[in-house]
Structure formats: structure tokens, C-alpha cells
Design a protein around this motif. Structure first.
Motif, mmCIF file in Angstrom:
data_model
loop_
_atom_site.group_PDB
_atom_site.id
_atom_site.type_symbol
_atom_site.label_atom_id
_atom_site.label_comp_id
_atom_site.label_asym_id
_atom_site.label_seq_id
_atom_site.Cartn_x
_atom_site.Cartn_y
_atom_site.Cartn_z
ATOM 1 N N CYS A 42 0.844 -1.192 0.000
ATOM 2 C CA CYS A 42 0.000 0.000 0.000
ATOM 3 C C CYS A 42 0.880 1.243 0.000
ATOM 4 O O CYS A 42 1.822 1.335 0.785
ATOM 5 C CB CYS A 42 -0.906 -0.021 1.234
ATOM 6 S SG CYS A 42 -1.940 1.440 1.398
ATOM 7 N N ILE A 43 0.578 2.181 -0.887
ATOM 8 C CA ILE A 43 1.384 3.401 -0.971
ATOM 9 C C ILE A 43 0.816 4.518 -0.090
ATOM 10 O O ILE A 43 1.386 5.594 -0.011
ATOM 11 C CB ILE A 43 1.493 3.903 -2.430
ATOM 12 C CG1 ILE A 43 0.109 4.170 -3.009
ATOM 13 C CG2 ILE A 43 2.279 2.910 -3.276
ATOM 14 C CD1 ILE A 43 0.139 4.794 -4.397
ATOM 15 N N PHE A 44 -0.297 4.249 0.577
ATOM 16 C CA PHE A 44 -0.943 5.288 1.376
ATOM 17 C C PHE A 44 -0.665 5.182 2.867
ATOM 18 O O PHE A 44 -1.035 6.047 3.621
ATOM 19 C CB PHE A 44 -2.450 5.285 1.129
ATOM 20 C CG PHE A 44 -2.788 5.568 -0.308
ATOM 21 C CD1 PHE A 44 -2.536 6.813 -0.853
ATOM 22 C CD2 PHE A 44 -3.325 4.586 -1.113
ATOM 23 C CE1 PHE A 44 -2.814 7.084 -2.175
ATOM 24 C CE2 PHE A 44 -3.618 4.847 -2.443
ATOM 25 C CZ PHE A 44 -3.363 6.096 -2.974
ATOM 26 N N CYS A 45 -0.032 4.107 3.288
ATOM 27 C CA CYS A 45 0.331 3.991 4.695
ATOM 28 C C CYS A 45 1.742 3.418 4.774
ATOM 29 O O CYS A 45 2.282 2.955 3.792
ATOM 30 C CB CYS A 45 -0.669 3.139 5.473
ATOM 31 S SG CYS A 45 -0.682 1.401 5.016
ATOM 32 N N LYS A 46 2.313 3.443 5.915
ATOM 33 C CA LYS A 46 3.710 3.010 6.083
ATOM 34 C C LYS A 46 3.795 1.602 6.660
ATOM 35 O O LYS A 46 4.809 1.224 7.227
ATOM 36 C CB LYS A 46 4.424 3.982 7.026
ATOM 37 C CG LYS A 46 4.337 5.422 6.618
ATOM 38 C CD LYS A 46 5.336 5.748 5.552
ATOM 39 C CE LYS A 46 5.343 7.238 5.282
ATOM 40 N NZ LYS A 46 5.589 7.595 3.948
ATOM 41 N N LYS A 101 -12.097 9.425 -0.710
ATOM 42 C CA LYS A 101 -10.825 9.838 -0.113
ATOM 43 C C LYS A 101 -9.657 9.294 -0.929
ATOM 44 O O LYS A 101 -8.651 9.971 -1.117
ATOM 45 C CB LYS A 101 -10.724 9.371 1.344
ATOM 46 C CG LYS A 101 -9.471 9.918 2.012
ATOM 47 C CD LYS A 101 -9.482 9.742 3.507
ATOM 48 C CE LYS A 101 -8.238 10.381 4.114
ATOM 49 N NZ LYS A 101 -8.194 10.220 5.571
ATOM 50 N N ASN A 102 -9.794 8.081 -1.436
ATOM 51 C CA ASN A 102 -8.739 7.476 -2.250
ATOM 52 C C ASN A 102 -8.462 8.314 -3.497
ATOM 53 O O ASN A 102 -7.306 8.503 -3.883
ATOM 54 C CB ASN A 102 -9.140 6.047 -2.622
ATOM 55 C CG ASN A 102 -8.114 5.391 -3.525
ATOM 56 O OD1 ASN A 102 -8.267 5.418 -4.734
ATOM 57 N ND2 ASN A 102 -7.078 4.827 -2.934
ATOM 58 N N VAL A 103 -9.497 8.821 -4.117
ATOM 59 C CA VAL A 103 -9.334 9.662 -5.305
ATOM 60 C C VAL A 103 -8.531 10.906 -4.956
ATOM 61 O O VAL A 103 -7.622 11.309 -5.685
ATOM 62 C CB VAL A 103 -10.712 10.032 -5.908
ATOM 63 C CG1 VAL A 103 -10.579 11.126 -6.955
ATOM 64 C CG2 VAL A 103 -11.377 8.796 -6.488
ATOM 65 N N ILE A 104 -8.821 11.496 -3.812
ATOM 66 C CA ILE A 104 -8.075 12.683 -3.360
ATOM 67 C C ILE A 104 -6.622 12.325 -3.073
ATOM 68 O O ILE A 104 -5.700 13.019 -3.505
ATOM 69 C CB ILE A 104 -8.753 13.289 -2.105
ATOM 70 C CG1 ILE A 104 -10.120 13.847 -2.488
ATOM 71 C CG2 ILE A 104 -7.873 14.360 -1.478
ATOM 72 C CD1 ILE A 104 -11.005 14.199 -1.300
ATOM 73 N N LEU A 105 -6.400 11.216 -2.373
ATOM 74 C CA LEU A 105 -5.031 10.808 -2.034
ATOM 75 C C LEU A 105 -4.225 10.508 -3.291
ATOM 76 O O LEU A 105 -3.055 10.888 -3.391
ATOM 77 C CB LEU A 105 -5.057 9.578 -1.116
ATOM 78 C CG LEU A 105 -5.604 9.799 0.296
ATOM 79 C CD1 LEU A 105 -5.682 8.465 1.049
ATOM 80 C CD2 LEU A 105 -4.754 10.797 1.063
ATOM 81 N N GLU A 106 -4.825 9.829 -4.245
ATOM 82 C CA GLU A 106 -4.111 9.530 -5.489
ATOM 83 C C GLU A 106 -3.789 10.809 -6.250
ATOM 84 O O GLU A 106 -2.710 10.936 -6.820
ATOM 85 C CB GLU A 106 -4.931 8.580 -6.367
ATOM 86 C CG GLU A 106 -4.884 7.166 -5.878
ATOM 87 C CD GLU A 106 -5.458 6.167 -6.865
ATOM 88 O OE1 GLU A 106 -5.361 4.983 -6.575
ATOM 89 O OE2 GLU A 106 -5.998 6.576 -7.914
ATOM 90 N N ASN A 108 -3.223 13.722 -4.912
ATOM 91 C CA ASN A 108 -2.126 14.349 -4.185
ATOM 92 C C ASN A 108 -0.792 13.698 -4.520
ATOM 93 O O ASN A 108 0.220 14.372 -4.656
ATOM 94 C CB ASN A 108 -2.373 14.286 -2.675
ATOM 95 C CG ASN A 108 -3.499 15.199 -2.239
ATOM 96 O OD1 ASN A 108 -3.919 16.084 -2.996
ATOM 97 N ND2 ASN A 108 -4.011 14.976 -1.049
ATOM 98 N N LEU A 109 -0.797 12.378 -4.670
ATOM 99 C CA LEU A 109 0.446 11.677 -5.024
ATOM 100 C C LEU A 109 0.917 12.089 -6.406
ATOM 101 O O LEU A 109 2.107 12.304 -6.624
ATOM 102 C CB LEU A 109 0.228 10.158 -4.994
ATOM 103 C CG LEU A 109 0.334 9.476 -3.650
ATOM 104 C CD1 LEU A 109 0.109 7.982 -3.805
ATOM 105 C CD2 LEU A 109 1.695 9.723 -3.029
ATOM 106 N N ARG A 110 -0.012 12.191 -7.343
ATOM 107 C CA ARG A 110 0.361 12.602 -8.699
ATOM 108 C C ARG A 110 0.984 13.993 -8.687
ATOM 109 O O ARG A 110 1.946 14.272 -9.374
ATOM 110 C CB ARG A 110 -0.860 12.579 -9.619
ATOM 111 C CG ARG A 110 -1.098 11.229 -10.210
ATOM 112 C CD ARG A 110 -2.149 11.246 -11.273
ATOM 113 N NE ARG A 110 -3.005 10.095 -11.055
ATOM 114 C CZ ARG A 110 -4.218 10.120 -10.554
ATOM 115 N NH1 ARG A 110 -4.788 11.249 -10.281
ATOM 116 N NH2 ARG A 110 -4.892 9.018 -10.353
ATOM 117 N N LEU A 111 0.430 14.893 -7.873
ATOM 118 C CA LEU A 111 0.973 16.240 -7.773
ATOM 119 C C LEU A 111 2.388 16.233 -7.198
ATOM 120 O O LEU A 111 3.220 17.062 -7.567
ATOM 121 C CB LEU A 111 0.072 17.109 -6.886
ATOM 122 C CG LEU A 111 -1.290 17.476 -7.482
ATOM 123 C CD1 LEU A 111 -2.133 18.208 -6.429
ATOM 124 C CD2 LEU A 111 -1.127 18.331 -8.731
#
Ligand SMILES: [Zn+2]
Length: 114
Positions: A42-46, A101-106, A108-111
Motif C-alpha cells: 500500500c502506498i498510502f500507509c507506512k 478519499k482514495n481519489v483525493i489521495l491519489e 495528491n500523489l500525482r501532484l
């Protein structure tokens, strides 16, 4: 008894149930060479755990705030129990919020990387 699930929620449930989603447990096998299972983290948590359906819905800290609103859903023992008819309406609402929320997080990662 039949539960009426509408629109996007019905699509999200179908995608998750059929493995036709964008989680790394699936998308990492579409690339060549395929990533090993343990590399599909998962790229959204550590937590360094594979991004599976159950991680996405029940475990990932990135969606913890949403999951806390649906505590009864998350205390079930398995992913399949979330899709039982008695819980399906509540699970559908949970999936809509997690997906948003996943759409927002993705985004943000692209940015951050492009
Ligand atoms: Zn995670």
C-alpha cells in the motif's frame, strides 16, 4: 429480503468482489515483469503490507477516520462478512467514502511526483 444498492456503490462493490479494481494486489500483476506479491504494498500507509481488498476497506490507516464512523462494519471478522446482505447497505456507504478519499489521495500523489 433484498437490499437495494444504487449507482456508484453498486459499481464499487462489483469491482471489489470481482478483483477488477485498482488496488496494487491486482494492478501489480498487470505490469511486466509482475511484481512479487510482497512487493505490492500500500502506498498510502507506512505499514509495508500488500494493498488487498481487506487492507483497503478494513485496515489501512489512510482511511481510519472513515472506518471509525463505521465501527460495527470493521469489527467483522472477514471481508466476505462485509458483503453479507444484512451489512451491505452500510458497507456500500463505507465504500463510497473510502473511494472518495482514495481519489483525493491519489491526486495528491500525482501532484507530488509529476
Ligand atoms: Zn494502507
Amino acid at each position: 429480503m433484498s437490499v437495494a444498492i444504487k449507482g456508484n456503490a453498486k459499481i464499487l462493490i462489483a469491482l471489489l468482489r470481482t478483483g477488477s479494481h485498482h488496488l496494487r494486489c491486482e494492478t501489480s500483476r498487470w505490469i511486466t515483469p509482475k511484481e512479487e506479491w510482497e512487493e505490492r504494498t500500500c502506498i498510502f500507509c507506512k505499514k509495508e503490507v500488500v494493498e488487498t481488498e481487506s487492507h483497503y476497506i478494513m485496515e489501512c490507516v489512510a482511511y481510519e477516520d472513515i472506518g471509525n464512523q463505521f465501527e460495527n462494519n470493521l469489527t467483522v471478522g472477514s471481508l466476505s462478512m462485509l458483503f453479507e446482505e444484512a451489512r451491505l447497505h452500510k458497507t456500500a456507504n463505507l465504500l463510497i467514502k473510502i473511494h472518495s478519499k482514495n481519489v483525493i489521495l491519489e491526486g495528491n500523489l500525482r501532484l507530488m511526483f509529476f
